[in-house]
Design a protein around this motif. Structure first.
Motif, PDB file in Angstrom:
ATOM      1  N   TYR A 176       0.789  -0.858   0.132  1.00 43.02           N
ATOM      2  CA  TYR A 176       0.052  -0.301   0.284  1.00 43.02           C
ATOM      3  C   TYR A 176       0.692   0.860   0.454  1.00 43.02           C
ATOM      4  CZ  TYR A 176      -3.934   3.421   1.432  1.00 43.02           C
ATOM      5  OH  TYR A 176      -4.273   4.358   1.138  1.00 43.02           O
ATOM      6  N   GLY A 177       0.504   2.311  -0.708  1.00 39.41           N
ATOM      7  CA  GLY A 177       1.426   3.600  -1.108  1.00 39.41           C
ATOM      8  C   GLY A 177       2.017   3.307  -1.876  1.00 39.41           C
ATOM      9  N   ARG A 178       2.852   2.380  -2.770  1.00 43.91           N
ATOM     10  CA  ARG A 178       3.241   2.212  -4.035  1.00 43.91           C
ATOM     11  C   ARG A 178       3.133   1.749  -5.300  1.00 43.91           C
ATOM     12  NH1 ARG A 178       7.887   2.782  -1.001  1.00 43.91           N
ATOM     13  NH2 ARG A 178       9.373   2.326  -2.766  1.00 43.91           N
ATOM     14  N   THR A 179       3.859   1.766  -6.272  1.00 43.44           N
ATOM     15  CA  THR A 179       3.104   2.026  -7.313  1.00 43.44           C
ATOM     16  C   THR A 179       4.168   1.929  -8.052  1.00 43.44           C
ATOM     17  OG1 THR A 179       1.820   3.835  -7.218  1.00 43.44           O
ATOM     18  CG2 THR A 179       2.515   3.420  -9.192  1.00 43.44           C
ATOM     19  N   PRO A 180       4.250   0.364  -8.959  1.00 47.16           N
ATOM     20  CA  PRO A 180       2.735  -0.223  -9.084  1.00 47.16           C
ATOM     21  C   PRO A 180       3.263  -0.793  -7.603  1.00 47.16           C
ATOM     22  CG  PRO A 180       4.790  -1.859 -10.258  1.00 47.16           C
ATOM     23  CD  PRO A 180       5.447   0.012  -9.665  1.00 47.16           C
ATOM     24  N   ALA A 181       1.667  -1.271  -7.434  1.00 48.30           N
ATOM     25  CA  ALA A 181       1.546  -2.456  -6.181  1.00 48.30           C
ATOM     26  C   ALA A 181       2.147  -4.338  -6.879  1.00 48.30           C
ATOM     27  CB  ALA A 181       0.096  -2.994  -6.064  1.00 48.30           C
ATOM     28  N   ILE A 182       2.399  -4.777  -5.154  1.00 48.59           N
ATOM     29  CA  ILE A 182       2.736  -6.294  -4.801  1.00 48.59           C
ATOM     30  C   ILE A 182       2.185  -6.877  -4.195  1.00 48.59           C
ATOM     31  CG2 ILE A 182       4.449  -7.433  -4.817  1.00 48.59           C
ATOM     32  CD1 ILE A 182       6.350  -5.302  -5.297  1.00 48.59           C
ATOM     33  N   ALA A 183       1.419  -7.733  -4.578  1.00 49.99           N
ATOM     34  CA  ALA A 183       0.661  -9.269  -3.316  1.00 49.99           C
ATOM     35  C   ALA A 183       1.388  -9.717  -3.924  1.00 49.99           C
ATOM     36  CB  ALA A 183      -0.976  -9.534  -4.603  1.00 49.99           C
ATOM     37  N   VAL A 184       1.050 -10.512  -2.433  1.00 51.41           N
ATOM     38  CA  VAL A 184       2.171 -11.902  -2.188  1.00 51.41           C
ATOM     39  C   VAL A 184       0.621 -12.381  -1.405  1.00 51.41           C
ATOM     40  CG1 VAL A 184       3.718 -12.539  -0.635  1.00 51.41           C
ATOM     41  CG2 VAL A 184       4.432 -10.741  -1.794  1.00 51.41           C
ATOM     42  N   VAL A 185       1.290 -14.087  -1.726  1.00 48.57           N
ATOM     43  CA  VAL A 185      -0.120 -14.958  -1.117  1.00 48.57           C
ATOM     44  C   VAL A 185       0.993 -15.591  -0.075  1.00 48.57           C
ATOM     45  CG1 VAL A 185      -1.308 -16.666  -1.137  1.00 48.57           C
ATOM     46  CG2 VAL A 185      -1.391 -14.264  -3.335  1.00 48.57           C
ATOM     47  N   ILE A 186       1.146 -16.185   0.899  1.00 54.35           N
ATOM     48  CA  ILE A 186       2.014 -16.450   1.896  1.00 54.35           C
ATOM     49  C   ILE A 186       0.756 -17.558   2.904  1.00 54.35           C
ATOM     50  CG2 ILE A 186       3.000 -16.104   4.312  1.00 54.35           C
ATOM     51  CD1 ILE A 186       3.527 -13.201   3.568  1.00 54.35           C
ATOM     52  N   ASP A 187       0.849 -19.223   2.425  1.00 52.88           N
ATOM     53  CA  ASP A 187       0.889 -20.385   3.451  1.00 52.88           C
ATOM     54  C   ASP A 187       1.225 -19.850   4.821  1.00 52.88           C
ATOM     55  OD1 ASP A 187      -0.708 -22.268   4.529  1.00 52.88           O
ATOM     56  OD2 ASP A 187      -0.190 -23.582   2.602  1.00 52.88           O
ATOM     57  N   GLN A 188       0.173 -19.045   5.761  1.00 54.48           N
ATOM     58  CA  GLN A 188       0.610 -18.635   7.472  1.00 54.48           C
ATOM     59  C   GLN A 188       0.780 -20.175   7.663  1.00 54.48           C
ATOM     60  OE1 GLN A 188      -1.689 -18.667  10.463  1.00 54.48           O
ATOM     61  NE2 GLN A 188       0.493 -18.661  11.533  1.00 54.48           N
ATOM     62  N   ARG A 189       0.207 -21.395   7.287  1.00 50.70           N
ATOM     63  CA  ARG A 189       0.532 -22.808   8.173  1.00 50.70           C
ATOM     64  C   ARG A 189       1.664 -23.109   7.956  1.00 50.70           C
ATOM     65  NH1 ARG A 189      -4.294 -25.934   4.393  1.00 50.70           N
ATOM     66  NH2 ARG A 189      -2.427 -24.204   3.359  1.00 50.70           N
ATOM     67  N   LYS A 190       2.640 -23.110   6.800  1.00 55.40           N
ATOM     68  CA  LYS A 190       3.890 -23.092   6.857  1.00 55.40           C
ATOM     69  C   LYS A 190       5.124 -22.288   7.100  1.00 55.40           C
ATOM     70  CE  LYS A 190       2.135 -27.340   4.305  1.00 55.40           C
ATOM     71  NZ  LYS A 190       2.739 -28.229   4.884  1.00 55.40           N
ATOM     72  N   LEU A 191       4.500 -20.866   7.109  1.00 56.58           N
ATOM     73  CA  LEU A 191       4.895 -19.682   7.033  1.00 56.58           C
ATOM     74  C   LEU A 191       5.106 -19.074   7.995  1.00 56.58           C
ATOM     75  CD1 LEU A 191       6.461 -19.480   3.527  1.00 56.58           C
ATOM     76  CD2 LEU A 191       7.769 -20.608   5.205  1.00 56.58           C
TER      77      LEU A 191
END
Length: 177
Positions: A116-131
Motif C-alpha cells: 500500500y502506498g507504492r506504485t506498482p502494487a505487489i500482492a504476496v500470498v503466504i501460506d501461514q500454516r508453513k511460514l
C-alpha cells in the motif's frame, strides 16, 4: 574408421540429451499464475530480476506469467507485481520495515498482502500454516523498494500479521512476603 567418426560425433549429442533428460526430470513443474493488470510496468521488471533465489528456506520456482514469483514445492509463497493499487480500505494494515501492507485474510490461513502506498502494487500470498508472514515480507522489503512511493500511507497500523498465536496480557507480578 567411418564408424568411429560417426560414434564420436553422436556421443556428445547423446550425452547432452541424457543430461537434459536428467535435468528436466529433477525439476519441479512450472507454477501457473495469471499476470497482474499492470505486469508490464518497468518497475515490475526491476522487482522481478531482484527476487531472492530462496525465501525463508524455500527455493524459487519458475512461473509462466510475467512479473510473478513463487517459492516452495508445493508453492507456499506467490508474488504478483502490477496488481491494481488498493485505495482506502477496511482491510487491516501492517507495516514491515519500510512497506505498508494491506492484509486480506478471506482465505485464511492463506493470507494476501498487498503493498500500500507504492506504485506498482505487489500482492504476496503466504501460506501461514508453513511460514511466518512477517519474515517473508521482511525478506521482500529490499525488492519492494524498487517500486515508487505514491504518497499514500496507512492511517493506522495493526500489529498482527495473521499469526494464529496472539499474545495475552502480561501478568502483573505479585509481591512476595
Amino acid at each position: 574408421m567411418r564408424t568411429r567418426r560417426a560414434a564420436a560425433a553422436v556421443a556428445p549429442a547423446l550425452a547432452a540429451a541424457v543430461l537434459l533428460t536428467a535435468t528436466l526430470t529433477g525439476c519441479s513443474p512450472i507454477v501457473a499464475l495469471t499476470p497482474a493488470t499492470h505486469a508490464n510496468d518497468p518497475a515490475c521488471a526491476d522487482v522481478i530480476v531482484r527476487l531472492p533465489q530462496t525465501l525463508e528456506g524455500l527455493a524459487r520456482r519458475e512461473t509462466n506469467a510475467q512479473a510473478t514469483g513463487a517459492w516452495g514445492d508445493p508453492a507456499q509463497v506467490l508474488l504478483r507485481c502490477g496488481v491494481t493499487e488498493p485505495t482506502a480500505s477496511d482491510l487491516p494494515c501492517v507495516q514491515v520495515y519500510n512497506t505498508d501492507w494491506l492484509r486480506d485474510d478471506t482465505n485464511a490461513p492463506s493470507y494476501v498482502f498487498t503493498s500500500y502506498g507504492r506504485t506498482p502494487a505487489i500482492a504476496v500470498v503466504i501460506d501461514q500454516r508453513k511460514l511466518t508472514p512477517g519474515l517473508v515480507l521482511g525478506d521482500l522489503d529490499s525488492v519492494v523498494a524498487f517500486t515508487k512511493p505514491n504518497g499514500r500511507a496507512c492511517s493506522s497500523i495493526e500489529d498482527s500479521l495473521g499469526s494464529t498465536a496472539t499474545p495475552g496480557p502480561t501478568p502483573t507480578p505479585t509481591p512476595t512476603r
